[in-house]
Design a protein around this motif. Structure first.
Motif, PDB file in Angstrom:
ATOM      1  N   LEU A  81       0.825  -1.213   0.000  1.00 34.30           N
ATOM      2  CA  LEU A  81       0.000   0.000   0.000  1.00 34.30           C
ATOM      3  C   LEU A  81       0.856   1.258   0.000  1.00 34.30           C
ATOM      4  CD1 LEU A  81      -2.938  -0.722   2.471  1.00 34.30           C
ATOM      5  CD2 LEU A  81      -3.115  -0.165   0.055  1.00 34.30           C
ATOM      6  N   LEU A  82       1.899   1.253   0.817  1.00 35.52           N
ATOM      7  CA  LEU A  82       2.795   2.409   0.860  1.00 35.52           C
ATOM      8  C   LEU A  82       3.463   2.631  -0.489  1.00 35.52           C
ATOM      9  CD1 LEU A  82       4.438   1.900   4.358  1.00 35.52           C
ATOM     10  CD2 LEU A  82       2.818   3.699   3.696  1.00 35.52           C
ATOM     11  N   ASP A  83       3.905   1.553  -1.111  1.00 38.91           N
ATOM     12  CA  ASP A  83       4.552   1.659  -2.413  1.00 38.91           C
ATOM     13  C   ASP A  83       3.585   2.246  -3.438  1.00 38.91           C
ATOM     14  OD1 ASP A  83       7.040   0.969  -3.986  1.00 38.91           O
ATOM     15  OD2 ASP A  83       5.531  -0.133  -5.148  1.00 38.91           O
ATOM     16  N   ALA A  84       2.347   1.767  -3.432  1.00 44.24           N
ATOM     17  CA  ALA A  84       1.346   2.277  -4.381  1.00 44.24           C
ATOM     18  C   ALA A  84       1.043   3.752  -4.123  1.00 44.24           C
ATOM     19  CB  ALA A  84       0.074   1.446  -4.287  1.00 44.24           C
ATOM     20  N   ALA A  85       0.930   4.135  -2.839  1.00 42.39           N
ATOM     21  CA  ALA A  85       0.664   5.540  -2.502  1.00 42.39           C
ATOM     22  C   ALA A  85       1.839   6.427  -2.903  1.00 42.39           C
ATOM     23  CB  ALA A  85       0.373   5.669  -1.009  1.00 42.39           C
ATOM     24  N   TYR A  86       3.051   5.955  -2.640  1.00 41.76           N
ATOM     25  CA  TYR A  86       4.244   6.722  -2.998  1.00 41.76           C
ATOM     26  C   TYR A  86       4.308   6.928  -4.511  1.00 41.76           C
ATOM     27  CZ  TYR A  86       9.136   7.956  -3.680  1.00 41.76           C
ATOM     28  OH  TYR A  86      10.291   8.583  -4.059  1.00 41.76           O
TER      29      TYR A  86
END
Length: 82
Positions: free
Chosen positions: A9-14
């Protein structure tokens, strides 16, 4: 959620924030994630470690930039610390 799921999720948001992808978590999920990680530094550390492993597998995300984004731009301080 597991640290690996949080890292995804963090990777996608970043990627969404940096214009590397149009897809990412919706605003409500982002806010919940930022609040949760801000209140649970131990979970944040586990998610960061999992994200670092993901980056090491050959992603195009630079670790120092991602760490800054996570710590300064994404995470919301826990309400008790505001």
């Amino acid at each position: 959620m597991t640290p690996v799921e949080l890292a995804d999720l963090l990777d996608a948001a970043y990627r969404q924030d940096r214009g590397l992808s149009r897809e990412g978590p919706d605003p409500e999920v982002r806010m919940e994630l930022a609040d949760f990680l801000g209140c649970h530094p131990d979970v944040q550390a586990e998610a960061w470690a999992a994200w670092q492993e993901l980056m090491a597998e050959g992603g195009d995300v630079e670790e120092p930039e991602a760490e800054y984004w996570l710590d300064v731009e994404f995470i919301e301080p826990c309400p008790e610390h505001r």
